[in-house]
Design an enzyme around this catalytic site. Sequence first.
Site, mmCIF file in Angstrom:
data_model
loop_
_atom_site.group_PDB
_atom_site.id
_atom_site.type_symbol
_atom_site.label_atom_id
_atom_site.label_comp_id
_atom_site.label_asym_id
_atom_site.label_seq_id
_atom_site.Cartn_x
_atom_site.Cartn_y
_atom_site.Cartn_z
ATOM 1 N N ARG A 35 0.872 -1.185 -0.084
ATOM 2 C CA ARG A 35 0.111 0.032 0.068
ATOM 3 C C ARG A 35 0.948 1.268 0.056
ATOM 4 O O ARG A 35 0.312 2.239 -0.689
ATOM 5 C CB ARG A 35 -1.012 0.196 1.007
ATOM 6 C CG ARG A 35 -2.397 -1.054 0.945
ATOM 7 C CD ARG A 35 -2.920 -0.881 2.200
ATOM 8 N NE ARG A 35 -4.224 -1.916 1.762
ATOM 9 C CZ ARG A 35 -4.764 -2.415 2.796
ATOM 10 N NH1 ARG A 35 -4.703 -2.151 4.042
ATOM 11 N NH2 ARG A 35 -5.905 -3.118 2.750
ATOM 12 N N LYS A 200 -19.228 -16.889 0.969
ATOM 13 C CA LYS A 200 -20.412 -16.719 1.440
ATOM 14 C C LYS A 200 -21.253 -15.950 0.206
ATOM 15 O O LYS A 200 -20.634 -15.009 -0.169
ATOM 16 C CB LYS A 200 -20.685 -15.806 2.643
ATOM 17 C CG LYS A 200 -20.332 -16.439 3.958
ATOM 18 C CD LYS A 200 -20.288 -15.403 5.004
ATOM 19 C CE LYS A 200 -20.571 -15.728 6.339
ATOM 20 N NZ LYS A 200 -20.583 -14.412 7.089
ATOM 21 N N GLY A 356 -9.934 -8.753 -1.672
ATOM 22 C CA GLY A 356 -8.883 -9.336 -0.966
ATOM 23 C C GLY A 356 -8.134 -10.646 -1.368
ATOM 24 O O GLY A 356 -7.088 -10.770 -1.625
ATOM 25 N N GLY A 379 -13.090 -4.113 -0.029
ATOM 26 C CA GLY A 379 -14.510 -3.477 0.227
ATOM 27 C C GLY A 379 -14.694 -2.479 -0.830
ATOM 28 O O GLY A 379 -16.176 -2.210 -1.292
HETATM 29 P P1 AMP Z 1 -14.316 -14.153 0.856
HETATM 30 O O1 AMP Z 1 -13.796 -13.392 1.943
HETATM 31 O O2 AMP Z 1 -15.801 -14.285 1.020
HETATM 32 O O3 AMP Z 1 -13.981 -13.794 -0.575
HETATM 33 O O4 AMP Z 1 -14.072 -15.907 0.930
HETATM 34 C C1 AMP Z 1 -12.655 -16.050 0.733
HETATM 35 C C2 AMP Z 1 -12.377 -17.526 1.891
HETATM 36 O O5 AMP Z 1 -13.146 -18.397 1.222
HETATM 37 C C3 AMP Z 1 -10.995 -17.948 1.590
HETATM 38 O O6 AMP Z 1 -10.586 -17.872 2.833
HETATM 39 C C4 AMP Z 1 -11.313 -19.462 1.087
HETATM 40 O O7 AMP Z 1 -10.470 -20.256 2.107
HETATM 41 C C5 AMP Z 1 -12.759 -19.728 1.334
HETATM 42 N N1 AMP Z 1 -13.312 -20.658 0.799
HETATM 43 C C6 AMP Z 1 -13.188 -20.794 -0.685
HETATM 44 N N2 AMP Z 1 -13.916 -22.023 -1.107
HETATM 45 C C7 AMP Z 1 -14.318 -22.501 -0.067
HETATM 46 C C8 AMP Z 1 -14.908 -23.815 0.148
HETATM 47 N N3 AMP Z 1 -15.404 -24.631 -0.831
HETATM 48 N N4 AMP Z 1 -15.160 -24.186 1.506
HETATM 49 C C9 AMP Z 1 -14.967 -23.291 2.594
HETATM 50 N N5 AMP Z 1 -14.382 -22.149 2.204
HETATM 51 C C10 AMP Z 1 -13.930 -21.733 1.063
#
Ligand code: AMP
Length: 398
Positions: A35, A200, A356, A379
Amino acid sequence: MSAFSNHNFAGEKALIRVDFNVPLNDKLEITDDTRMRAALPTIRKILADGGRVILMSHLGRPKDGPTDKYSLRHLVKHLGELLPGVKVHFADDCIGEKASTAANALGAGEVLLLENLRFYKEEEKGDRSFAEKLATLGDVYVNDAFGTAHRAHASTAVIAAFFPKSKRMFGLLMEGEVASAEKVLHEAAKPFTAIIGGAKVSDKILIIENLLEKATDIIIGGGMAYTFMKAQGGKIGKSLCEEDRLETANELLKKAAAKGVNIHLPSDSIVADNFSNDANISTAPSNAIPDGWMGLDIGPLAAEEFANVLKRSKTILWNGPMGVFEMPKFQHGTRRVAEAVAEATAAGAFSLVGGGDSVAAVNQFGFADKVSYVSTGGGAMLEYFEGKELPGIAAVKA
Ligand code: AMP
């Protein structure tokens, strides 16, 4: 030429909002200076013009006023190393006597770093009089902190109104971020494929809804894919699932069909018997995962299907990994997608990676310089693609 590039900063004090929210270890050493380096082109241009640079930033989330752990003092030495031959001063307050004395004593070609803005609760509250006090320090306001552009804080948005239009502008980093995001949202060459992954569904509903208006194809991977699989009647074992979003998932699929947007879900998955790199693994159709097993990566078939979609894309937006890429056993899907994005880019597509974890993934796999643009604002980029107006951008443009 942009407002910033056209501006001659000679004799002026430029007050720059940067995002120097860098990670520090227990010894208060910087562990990743990305950054800080991202703001250097803006700083260098102002210094080269013969201007004076005053930098303001937040660092961490201090709760109770000044706390040594969150002091920007810890960045001064490294900033000096990044700007060889430049005098870097520090003021241990961001407003008031100490700040204004240091700002007025600044010579042409010198830099002043102010203490953490968030030592004042007024910063995050977007307090007008706090913003006005900050504004008195500079002749011109430059916002180069895309990472906080989605916050209506005193230094990121409110402050802009205290400068006339010709004296408030984006810095080079912010200009690059805004230009590449606008290119994807408003001038995307088709086919336009959005890759949405991560844990999620609930975090990504708004972005998917907005992209249904823009994209020709949406690839859905990562943990969120299993909520879609279950919503469609699939068996997902103990994969990640948001039971309260099953209906939302089906609605998104229906909307996509109505709009003619192709949704690509992973046809197969790498499944594991527990959430660990030591787990036993196998491959299964994503809608027929055995009881007691969970999908932790897209499977080899899905990776090739996704790669084929990407190969024929002219614009690509990527937010979120395809699996638990932090564990070597479950990184193949994310790596294959990164490779396909790089291949499409080499063939002339415009690709933007934002958010991220997908940024971490392209860095980790060595593809950062093989995509068109890697965003620094997680974000902020997400909210931009949700179709929201970012306060930090709106305030400068107003
Ligand atoms: P996000 O911050 O919502 O983009 O989520 C990123 C996180 O989702 C990372 O730390 C990944 O390890 C996790 N992730 C990706 N695929 C899966 C999965 N199939 N099951 C559980 N966690 C996951």
